[in-house]
Motif scaffolding. Structure first.
Motif, PDB file in Angstrom:
ATOM      1  N   PRO A   1       0.815  -1.213   0.000  1.00 11.31           N
ATOM      2  CA  PRO A   1       0.000   0.000   0.000  1.00 11.31           C
ATOM      3  C   PRO A   1       0.849   1.264   0.000  1.00 11.31           C
ATOM      4  O   PRO A   1       1.909   1.312   0.626  1.00 11.31           O
ATOM      5  CB  PRO A   1      -0.818  -0.128   1.295  1.00 11.31           C
TER       6      PRO A   1
ATOM      7  N   ALA B   1      -0.251  -1.506   9.739  1.00 12.06           N
ATOM      8  CA  ALA B   1      -0.865  -1.880   8.467  1.00 12.06           C
ATOM      9  C   ALA B   1      -0.193  -3.103   7.851  1.00 12.06           C
ATOM     10  O   ALA B   1      -0.402  -3.396   6.668  1.00 12.06           O
ATOM     11  CB  ALA B   1      -0.797  -0.702   7.497  1.00 12.06           C
TER      12      ALA B   1
ATOM     13  N   SER C   1      -1.902  -5.625   5.493  1.00 11.87           N
ATOM     14  CA  SER C   1      -2.269  -5.268   4.117  1.00 11.87           C
ATOM     15  C   SER C   1      -1.099  -5.419   3.141  1.00 11.87           C
ATOM     16  O   SER C   1      -1.263  -5.192   1.945  1.00 11.87           O
ATOM     17  CB  SER C   1      -2.779  -3.826   4.072  1.00 11.87           C
TER      18      SER C   1
END
Length: 234
Positions: A121, A177, A180
Motif C-alpha cells: 500500500p 498496516a 495489508s
C-alpha cells in the motif's frame, strides 16, 4: 541476501541501480560530469520504458527484465532527485527535503513491490520509506557536511529529535498496516528494524548525528535480518 532467492532476482538489479545512481555525484569533483552520469541512467530508463534499444550493461540488462514502464518512470524521478547531490545549495525548505527522502527512499519500495509483483500500500511505502531514508540520511550527515553540503533544513538538536520521533511514529503506523502488505513484499522492509534503532539513538542523543556516532552493532543488524527472514515480520 536475507530475501528469498526468487526475490533476489528482482532486488539485486534494483539496489545495484540505486547504488550506481547514488554514487554518481560523488565520483567526480566536476558537477557537469556528475550531471552527465545521471543523464546516462535517465537515458537507460527511457529505453527500458520504451521497451527497445536497451543497452547491454551489468545492471541495466537484468533490471530491464523485471522493470515495468511505470517503474522506469518512477526511477527516473529518483535520478532527478539525486541531482541535489551534485550541487552544494541547501534544501529550499523542509518540503523539498521531505520530497527528496520520498523520491530516493520510498520510491525504491514502490518500484521493488512492482518488480516483485506484490502489493505494498502507498501509505506503508511512504511511511516506511520516510523512516528508512531518514535513518540513512542522519548517518550520512557528517560526511555531507564535510563535503560542503547542508544536509538538514534545520540542524538544531530539537529539530533533529522531532524528525527522528516522526520517523519512529511512521514505523509504528506502517507496522499497524502490516496485514495489508503481501508477504512477497516483506523483504523490501527488512531494514525497518535497523532504521528504528538508529532513530531511537537520534532521539536520545541528537548530537550523535553531527558527531557521526549513530551506529548499529553488526551482530544486532545480522540478528534482526535473520529474524525478519525467518518470520517475514519487519
Amino acid at each position: 541476501m536475507a530475501a528469498p532467492v526468487t526475490a533476489r532476482m528482482a532486488l539485486f538489479p534494483l539496489y545495484a541501480f540505486n547504488i550506481e545512481v547514488a554514487r554518481a555525484p560523488w565520483v567526480t569533483q566536476e558537477p557537469m560530469i556528475a550531471e552527465m552520469r545521471l543523464q546516462w541512467w535517465r537515458d537507460a530508463l527511457e529505453e527500458i520504458g520504451a521497451g527497445s534499444g536497451i543497452r547491454r550493461h551489468d545492471v541495466v540488462t537484468p533490471l530491464s527484465h523485471r522493470l515495468t514502464p511505470d517503474g522506469a518512470a518512477l526511477l527516473d524521478k529518483l535520478v532527478e532527485a539525486r541531482r541535489w547531490d551534485v550541487w552544494k545549495e541547501p534544501f529550499e525548505d523542509e518540503a523539498q527535503f521531505r520530497g527528496y527522502l520520498d523520491m530516493t527512499s520510498a520510491t525504491l519500495l514502490r518500484v521493488g513491490a512492482g518488480m516483485l509483483r506484490a502489493n505494498l500500500p502507498e501509505a506503508v511505502a511512504a511511511d516506511a520509506g520516510f523512516a528508512l531514508g531518514l535513518s540513512n540520511w542522519l548517518r550520512a550527515v557528517p560526511e555531507l557536511e564535510a563535503s560542503g553540503r547542508y544536509p538538514l533544513p534545520d540542524g538544531r538538536p530539537e529539530a533533529v529529535q522531532a524528525l527522528a520521533r516522526e520517523g519512529l511514529e511512521r514505523i509504528d503506523r506502517a507496522r499497524r498496516a502490516r496485514g495489508s502488505v503481501d508477504r512477497a513484499a516483506a523483504p523490501l522492509l527488512f531494514g525497518v528494524a535497523e532504521a528504528q534503532a538508529v532513530l531511537k539513538q537520534a532521539v536520545r542523543a541528537p548530537g550523535a548525528v553531527v558527531s557521526g556516532a549513530l551506529a548499529v552493532a553488526p551482530f544486532r543488524e545480522r540478528l534482526s535480518l535473520a529474524k525478519a527472514a525467518i518470520t517475514g515480520r519487519w
